[in-house]
Write an enzyme that holds these catalytic residues in place. Structure first.
Site, PDB file in Angstrom:
ATOM      1  CD  GLU A  22      -0.889   0.743   3.634  1.00 47.23           C
ATOM      2  OE1 GLU A  22      -1.277   1.898   3.385  1.00 47.23           O
ATOM      3  OE2 GLU A  22      -1.018   0.205   4.746  1.00 47.23           O
ATOM      4  CE  LYS A 156      -3.545   2.097  11.593  1.00 50.39           C
ATOM      5  NZ  LYS A 156      -3.608   1.983  10.160  1.00 50.39           N
TER       6      LYS A 156
HETATM    7  N1  PSU Z   1      -0.350   0.621   8.838  1.00 46.85           N
HETATM    8  C1  PSU Z   1       0.772   1.317   9.124  1.00 46.85           C
HETATM    9  N2  PSU Z   1       0.776   2.658   8.819  1.00 46.85           N
HETATM   10  C2  PSU Z   1      -0.306   3.267   8.199  1.00 46.85           C
HETATM   11  C3  PSU Z   1      -1.481   2.512   7.890  1.00 46.85           C
HETATM   12  C4  PSU Z   1      -1.433   1.186   8.250  1.00 46.85           C
HETATM   13  O1  PSU Z   1       1.741   0.759   9.647  1.00 46.85           O
HETATM   14  O2  PSU Z   1      -0.234   4.455   7.890  1.00 46.85           O
HETATM   15  C5  PSU Z   1      -2.661   3.141   7.173  1.00 46.85           C
HETATM   16  C6  PSU Z   1      -3.287   2.060   6.281  1.00 46.85           C
HETATM   17  O3  PSU Z   1      -3.288   2.555   4.969  1.00 46.85           O
HETATM   18  C7  PSU Z   1      -4.684   1.873   6.806  1.00 46.85           C
HETATM   19  C8  PSU Z   1      -4.984   3.254   7.261  1.00 46.85           C
HETATM   20  O4  PSU Z   1      -5.577   1.408   5.822  1.00 46.85           O
HETATM   21  O5  PSU Z   1      -3.767   3.615   7.954  1.00 46.85           O
HETATM   22  C9  PSU Z   1      -6.225   3.283   8.141  1.00 46.85           C
HETATM   23  O6  PSU Z   1      -6.772   4.561   8.126  1.00 46.85           O
HETATM   24  P1  PSU Z   1      -8.251   4.805   8.712  1.00 46.85           P
HETATM   25  O7  PSU Z   1      -8.135   4.457  10.172  1.00 46.85           O
HETATM   26  O8  PSU Z   1      -8.525   6.262   8.472  1.00 46.85           O
HETATM   27  O9  PSU Z   1      -9.182   3.916   7.955  1.00 46.85           O
END
Ligand code: PSU
Ligand code: MN
Length: 305
Positions: A22, A156
């Site tokens: 990603e 996370k």
């Molecule tokens: N994992 C990481 N760093 C990140 C992310 C995931 O180690 O920056 C990103 C991914 O792209 C994930 C996003 O889909 O954070 C989630 O964002 P939100 O909580 O707004 O859906």
């Protein structure tokens, strides 16, 4: 509609293993210059383990599977790259914008290109306090409907991991631990939350995924999570992480951060609250996940279609 790089298209045609990566973690998850180094290192990890990397993003409005080196550099350095979940892809296309794809959007583009295996750090999930904010990542609903295996270190740690696991159960998404029967907690190896499934090896994980695809009409129709604990040497103690999360969440609350800005804000605050240690752990687990994903993709390419 979809640009697939020559290298990735050739690998897919030949049935060679391909791993999607990603770009939100590059543009919004890690600071420069670590982000550019990581973007390159993840592609190297995939190659060294015998698969072809396909970093995903929207380039000048064109959904792309397999970013070119100069595009990776732009995504790491430009402040004008949007954060795109699935809902944002059409807007970015019409406005010819650059956009980094989240787990949800990366899954959508990977599946459209025919890539089944994807490595990231931690997926998005149910935020703490979601009973008031309704902040639940679109990554979860994407996992319910799009057939891609996501290799991660769980969700996370800034999230409500217990609620995230419950929500994945509701959505019917299999969560499989690699060599563990517990959900990893992203920066830490253990969350205290038991999983109902584990695989002993990347090969066994590939067999489980293969079965899910073969049984698509009667088993889970969408994706699967393969959860790999962060490497022992860089994993952070849970108590240290929890204390830093409390401080990061208080700062987000004080700054009234909402919507897609929440996760990037919290990740940056965690880096400050741990004096940069969280970044070292994040980078190490990302590299490990890219390596594992390549091994799963290789094992999958050996199984009958
Ligand atoms: N994992 C990481 N760093 C990140 C992310 C995931 O180690 O920056 C990103 C991914 O792209 C994930 C996003 O889909 O954070 C989630 O964002 P939100 O909580 O707004 O859906
Ligand atoms: Mn959100």
């Amino acid at each position: 509609m979809l640009r697939i790089s020559e290298e990735v298209a050739a690998a897919l045609d030949a049935g060679h293993p391909v791993v999607a990566l990603e770009s939100t973690l590059i543009s919004h998850g890690l600071p420069y210059p670590q982000n550019l180094a990581v973007a390159r290192a993840l592609e190297d990890e995939v190659r060294e383990a015998g698969a072809v990397p396909a970093t995903v993003g929207v380039v000048g409005g064109v959904p792309t599977v397999g970013l070119a080196p100069h595009e990776l550099e732009r995504f790491a350095t430009s402040g004008a790259v949007r954060k795109l979940s699935r809902r944002d892809i059409a807007v970015a296309a019409a406005q010819r914008a650059d956009g980094a794809t989240t787990v949800a959007a990366t899954m959508a583009l990977a599946a459209a290109a025919g890539v089944q295996i994807f490595a990231t750090g931690g997926i998005g999930g149910v935020h703490r306090g979601a009973e008031r904010s309704w902040d639940v990542s679109a990554d979860l609903t994407e996992l319910a409907r799009t057939p891609v295996l996501v290799v991660c270190a769980g969700a996370k740690a800034i999230l409500d991991l217990s609620a995230t696991l419950e929500y994945l159960e509701t959505l019917g998404v299999p969560v499989v631990g690699l060599g563990t029967a517990e959900l990893p907690a992203f920066y830490s190896r253990s969350s205290g939350l038991p999983l109902t499934a584990s695989a002993e090896s990347p090969e066994e994980a590939a067999r489980i995924w293969h079965a899910q695809r073969r049984l698509v009409a009667i088993a889970a129709p969408g994706g699967m999570l393969l959860c790999v604990p962060p490497p022992e040497a860089v994993a952070l103690p849970r108590a240290v992480v929890e204390a830093a999360i409390e401080r990061a969440l208080a700062r987000a609350e004080a700054a009234a951060v909402r919507g897609p800005a929440v996760t990037p804000f919290l990740l940056a605050a965690m880096a400050e609250e741990t004096a940069g240690e969280s970044i070292g752990t994040n980078v190490a687990l990302l590299r490990q996940n890219a390596h594992v994903a390549a091994l799963v993709a290789r094992a999958l390419s050996q199984l009958a279609p």
